[in-house]
Design an enzyme around this catalytic site. Structure first.
Site, mmCIF file in Angstrom:
data_model
loop_
_atom_site.group_PDB
_atom_site.id
_atom_site.type_symbol
_atom_site.label_atom_id
_atom_site.label_comp_id
_atom_site.label_asym_id
_atom_site.label_seq_id
_atom_site.Cartn_x
_atom_site.Cartn_y
_atom_site.Cartn_z
ATOM 1 N N GLY A 154 16.220 18.606 4.067
ATOM 2 C CA GLY A 154 17.341 18.087 4.863
ATOM 3 C C GLY A 154 16.917 17.685 6.273
ATOM 4 C CE1 TYR A 155 18.172 14.807 12.324
ATOM 5 C CE2 TYR A 155 20.077 16.235 12.655
ATOM 6 C CZ TYR A 155 19.145 15.341 13.156
ATOM 7 O OH TYR A 155 19.193 14.975 14.475
ATOM 8 C CB ILE A 156 17.754 21.052 10.807
ATOM 9 C CG1 ILE A 156 19.000 20.394 11.436
ATOM 10 C CG2 ILE A 156 17.102 21.980 11.814
ATOM 11 C CD1 ILE A 156 20.158 21.340 11.700
ATOM 12 C CG ASP B 223 21.831 26.265 -6.370
ATOM 13 O OD1 ASP B 223 22.071 27.207 -5.574
ATOM 14 O OD2 ASP B 223 22.646 25.349 -6.590
ATOM 15 C CB SER C 101 27.464 26.168 12.875
ATOM 16 O OG SER C 101 28.228 25.210 13.568
ATOM 17 C CB ALA C 102 28.318 25.891 18.230
ATOM 18 C CE1 TYR D 221 28.791 24.470 7.707
ATOM 19 C CE2 TYR D 221 29.799 23.974 9.818
ATOM 20 C CZ TYR D 221 28.673 24.193 9.061
ATOM 21 O OH TYR D 221 27.431 24.147 9.648
ATOM 22 C CE LYS E 72 26.143 27.191 7.708
ATOM 23 N NZ LYS E 72 24.766 27.331 7.194
ATOM 24 C CG ASN F 105 28.375 15.135 12.349
ATOM 25 O OD1 ASN F 105 27.792 15.426 11.314
ATOM 26 N ND2 ASN F 105 29.306 15.903 12.867
ATOM 27 N NE ARG G 141 32.360 18.718 19.716
ATOM 28 C CZ ARG G 141 33.609 18.598 20.157
ATOM 29 N NH1 ARG G 141 33.868 18.665 21.457
ATOM 30 N NH2 ARG G 141 34.598 18.412 19.315
ATOM 31 C CG ASP H 82 37.380 16.603 16.844
ATOM 32 O OD1 ASP H 82 36.701 17.219 15.994
ATOM 33 O OD2 ASP H 82 37.194 15.408 17.136
HETATM 34 P P1 NAD Z 1 21.312 18.785 5.514
HETATM 35 O O1 NAD Z 1 22.431 18.578 4.586
HETATM 36 O O2 NAD Z 1 20.513 17.613 5.945
HETATM 37 O O3 NAD Z 1 20.301 19.868 4.924
HETATM 38 C C1 NAD Z 1 20.718 20.922 4.062
HETATM 39 C C2 NAD Z 1 19.817 20.892 2.849
HETATM 40 O O4 NAD Z 1 20.226 21.932 1.956
HETATM 41 C C3 NAD Z 1 19.910 19.580 2.072
HETATM 42 O O5 NAD Z 1 18.608 19.081 1.830
HETATM 43 C C4 NAD Z 1 20.617 19.968 0.780
HETATM 44 O O6 NAD Z 1 20.199 19.176 -0.317
HETATM 45 C C5 NAD Z 1 20.200 21.418 0.636
HETATM 46 N N1 NAD Z 1 21.114 22.248 -0.164
HETATM 47 C C6 NAD Z 1 22.474 22.255 -0.131
HETATM 48 N N2 NAD Z 1 22.943 23.152 -1.012
HETATM 49 C C7 NAD Z 1 21.866 23.720 -1.609
HETATM 50 C C8 NAD Z 1 21.696 24.728 -2.615
HETATM 51 N N3 NAD Z 1 22.754 25.306 -3.191
HETATM 52 N N4 NAD Z 1 20.452 25.077 -2.981
HETATM 53 C C9 NAD Z 1 19.366 24.479 -2.416
HETATM 54 N N5 NAD Z 1 19.467 23.526 -1.480
HETATM 55 C C10 NAD Z 1 20.696 23.159 -1.076
HETATM 56 O O7 NAD Z 1 21.874 19.560 6.782
HETATM 57 P P2 NAD Z 1 21.178 19.954 8.150
HETATM 58 O O8 NAD Z 1 21.860 19.200 9.212
HETATM 59 O O9 NAD Z 1 19.710 19.867 8.029
HETATM 60 O O10 NAD Z 1 21.648 21.446 8.267
HETATM 61 C C11 NAD Z 1 20.841 22.546 7.901
HETATM 62 C C12 NAD Z 1 21.631 23.825 8.080
HETATM 63 O O11 NAD Z 1 22.040 23.922 9.440
HETATM 64 C C13 NAD Z 1 22.910 23.919 7.245
HETATM 65 O O12 NAD Z 1 23.030 25.231 6.775
HETATM 66 C C14 NAD Z 1 24.005 23.579 8.238
HETATM 67 O O13 NAD Z 1 25.216 24.188 7.895
HETATM 68 C C15 NAD Z 1 23.434 24.150 9.521
HETATM 69 N N6 NAD Z 1 23.978 23.477 10.726
HETATM 70 C C16 NAD Z 1 23.823 22.126 10.874
HETATM 71 C C17 NAD Z 1 24.338 21.499 11.999
HETATM 72 C C18 NAD Z 1 24.217 20.002 12.180
HETATM 73 O O14 NAD Z 1 24.916 19.459 13.030
HETATM 74 N N7 NAD Z 1 23.356 19.296 11.473
HETATM 75 C C19 NAD Z 1 25.003 22.242 12.982
HETATM 76 C C20 NAD Z 1 25.108 23.608 12.809
HETATM 77 C C21 NAD Z 1 24.587 24.219 11.671
HETATM 78 C C1 UD1 Z 2 31.250 18.654 13.911
HETATM 79 C C2 UD1 Z 2 31.872 19.761 13.128
HETATM 80 C C3 UD1 Z 2 31.173 21.053 13.462
HETATM 81 C C4 UD1 Z 2 29.681 20.944 13.245
HETATM 82 C C5 UD1 Z 2 29.165 19.778 14.091
HETATM 83 C C6 UD1 Z 2 27.696 19.557 13.946
HETATM 84 C C7 UD1 Z 2 34.181 18.935 12.915
HETATM 85 C C8 UD1 Z 2 35.601 19.174 13.272
HETATM 86 N N1 UD1 Z 2 33.295 19.801 13.441
HETATM 87 O O1 UD1 Z 2 31.464 18.991 15.225
HETATM 88 O O2 UD1 Z 2 31.671 22.106 12.688
HETATM 89 O O3 UD1 Z 2 29.028 22.140 13.606
HETATM 90 O O4 UD1 Z 2 29.853 18.608 13.689
HETATM 91 O O5 UD1 Z 2 27.402 19.140 12.650
HETATM 92 O O6 UD1 Z 2 33.845 18.052 12.150
HETATM 93 N N2 UD1 Z 2 33.565 11.439 17.574
HETATM 94 C C9 UD1 Z 2 34.143 10.192 17.743
HETATM 95 N N3 UD1 Z 2 33.968 9.258 16.762
HETATM 96 C C10 UD1 Z 2 33.268 9.501 15.616
HETATM 97 C C11 UD1 Z 2 32.668 10.778 15.454
HETATM 98 C C12 UD1 Z 2 32.852 11.722 16.440
HETATM 99 O O7 UD1 Z 2 34.787 9.929 18.746
HETATM 100 O O8 UD1 Z 2 33.171 8.615 14.757
HETATM 101 C C13 UD1 Z 2 33.697 12.449 18.636
HETATM 102 C C14 UD1 Z 2 34.406 13.706 18.209
HETATM 103 O O9 UD1 Z 2 35.780 13.595 18.374
HETATM 104 C C15 UD1 Z 2 33.742 14.740 19.143
HETATM 105 C C16 UD1 Z 2 32.327 14.210 19.354
HETATM 106 O O10 UD1 Z 2 32.396 12.826 19.021
HETATM 107 O O11 UD1 Z 2 34.403 14.759 20.382
HETATM 108 C C17 UD1 Z 2 31.293 14.871 18.490
HETATM 109 O O12 UD1 Z 2 31.722 14.832 17.135
HETATM 110 P P1 UD1 Z 2 30.793 15.318 15.934
HETATM 111 O O13 UD1 Z 2 29.459 14.677 16.038
HETATM 112 O O14 UD1 Z 2 31.554 15.140 14.674
HETATM 113 O O15 UD1 Z 2 30.542 16.851 16.232
HETATM 114 P P2 UD1 Z 2 31.597 18.061 16.428
HETATM 115 O O16 UD1 Z 2 32.975 17.585 16.508
HETATM 116 O O17 UD1 Z 2 31.092 18.899 17.535
#
Ligand code: NAD
Ligand code: UD1
Length: 339
Positions: free
Chosen positions: A11-13, A59, A125-126, A149, A153, A199, A231, A295
């Site tokens: 995944g992304y992170i 999985d 997550s925050a 969600y 967590k 996002n 944010r 939001d």
């Molecule tokens: P992502 O979706 O890119 O990565 C998650 C990975 O987990 C994916 O590759 C997906 O295929 C895999 N996955 C999902 N369900 C699975 C399962 N049952 N078994 C095995 N693999 C599985 O997301 P990310 O942005 O890289 O996020 C990674 C983690 O960080 C997640 O747990 C997410 O909730 C948490 N997180 C992400 C953000 C964000 O903004 N990206 C913010 C806070 C927390």
């Molecule tokens: C979202 C999730 C949060 C998650 C975080 C990071 C929601 C309600 N919350 O948060 O749980 O941890 O992503 O993955 O979805 N915005 C726009 N236009 C858009 C998209 C976003 O104006 O098309 C604004 C939103 O209103 C917000 C800011 O951009 O003010 C950031 O949004 P987003 O990237 O979705 O992150 P979060 O809302 O923080």
């Protein structure tokens, strides 16, 4: 060579963290079921690092398989990214979110205990904080998540803290991410949302590259300096580095820890748009729309505990994040799909 099982490593992170792990002498073993990613992402990590990555399709809820992989590769630790993360979707499919995020963490922790592995870094997550009682959020801020969600967590965090308190697993780092954006500066890996991005940053980037005509700004009547949501955006490479430091810490300091990972600074939607326009040289057409349900107006981190505990500090600026996001998006306008 210290081997580390990385769930959700495609995944992304996860991909960004694999790059940092390899650079710091760790060997990641990736397991992912690819519900939100593709093996191409792992191939890109190999291209970027010049190293072959060991990976499995699987999985995280499959305790037997996880225990088998931990034993087979003699892993010392686990970084647990695998999870579902779309807030809106979680309100429609709560069973899936609790199944993957909470029960998946339970299954993985069981596998770790079966295999005698006692070091875990967990992606939280925050969003577990919910509506701010005070800002910046510190780790002791009350937890009142507003979505399934967030609650899935929070439940996983509670489970892990109870396991640590029981003495069954010694070293657990719960990392609460703020808003990760950007990409590796190489432009080889980045965030590749499946559908229409929820996002902000991936949406802005898709507008810049011409995949979408304009950005909807969800609300400009918040009590914030310019009326749009605020944010704490942090560069995904800074975030990835923190995971390596959390593993390093387990070498000499034991016990559970929960840490905020953010920059400590808030940026508004309009700040992000402006920085992205400057980084990309593209104009982002805007439409102002009503607030998005659920939001929060503004939140940002107090990241001082992460600095104290890990010696970690986010280094990249919003400009760096936008530049690297643009490099990724402009070189991969359709994400990994084209490859
Ligand atoms: P992502 O979706 O890119 O990565 C998650 C990975 O987990 C994916 O590759 C997906 O295929 C895999 N996955 C999902 N369900 C699975 C399962 N049952 N078994 C095995 N693999 C599985 O997301 P990310 O942005 O890289 O996020 C990674 C983690 O960080 C997640 O747990 C997410 O909730 C948490 N997180 C992400 C953000 C964000 O903004 N990206 C913010 C806070 C927390
Ligand atoms: C979202 C999730 C949060 C998650 C975080 C990071 C929601 C309600 N919350 O948060 O749980 O941890 O992503 O993955 O979805 N915005 C726009 N236009 C858009 C998209 C976003 O104006 O098309 C604004 C939103 O209103 C917000 C800011 O951009 O003010 C950031 O949004 P987003 O990237 O979705 O992150 P979060 O809302 O923080």
């Amino acid at each position: 060579m210290t081997r580390v099982l990385v769930t959700g490593g495609a995944g992304y992170i996860g991909t960004h963290t694999c790059v940092e792990l390899l650079a710091r002498g760790y060997e990641p073993v990736v397991v992912d079921n690819f519900v939100n990613s593709t093996p191409e992402a792992i191939r890109r990590v190999s291209r970027l690092t010049g190293r072959t990555l060991t990976w499995y399709e699987g999985d995280v809820r499959d305790t037997g398989k996880m225990a088998h992989l931990l034993g087979k590769h003699e892993c010392r630790a686990v970084i647990h990214f695998a999870g579902l993360k779309a807030v809106g979707e979680s309100t429609e499919r709560p069973l899936d979110y609790y199944s993957v995020n909470t029960l998946g963490t339970h299954a993985l922790a069981s596998a770790m205990l079966d295999a005698g592995v006692h070091q875990l870094v967990f992606s939280s997550s925050a969003t577990v904080y919910g509506e701010p009682v005070f800002l910046p959020y510190t780790e002791s801020h009350p937890l009142q998540p507003t979505s399934p969600y967030g609650r899935s967590k929070q439940a996983a965090e509670m489970l892990l803290n109870d396991i640590a308190a029981s003495g069954a697993m010694r070293d657990i780092a719960i990392l609460r991410y703020f808003n990760p954006i950007g990409a590796h500066p190489s432009g080889l890996i980045g965030e590749d949302p499946n559908d229409v991005p929820n996002n902000l940053m991936p949406y802005v980037a898709q507008v810049a590259v011409g995949r979408r005509p304009f950005l909807n700004i969800w609300g400009n009547d918040y009590d914030t300096p310019d009326g749009t949501g605020v944010r704490d955006y942090l560069h995904v490479v800074d975030l990835a580095r923190a995971h390596v430091l959390a593993l390093d810490r387990f070498r000499h300091t034991h016990g559970p820890v929960t840490l905020n990972l953010g920059t400590g600074h808030g940026s508004s939607v309009l700040d992000v748009v402006k920085a992205f326009e400057e980084a990309s040289g593209r104009r982002i057409p805007l439409r102002f729309e009503p607030r998005r349900a659920g939001d929060i107006a503004a939140f940002w981190a107090d990241p001082s505990l992460a600095e104290e505990t890990l010696g970690w500090k986010a280094e990249n600026t919003l400009e760096d994040m936008c530049r690297d996001q643009w490099t990724w998006q402009s070189r991969n306008p359709l994400g990994y799909e084209a490859a």
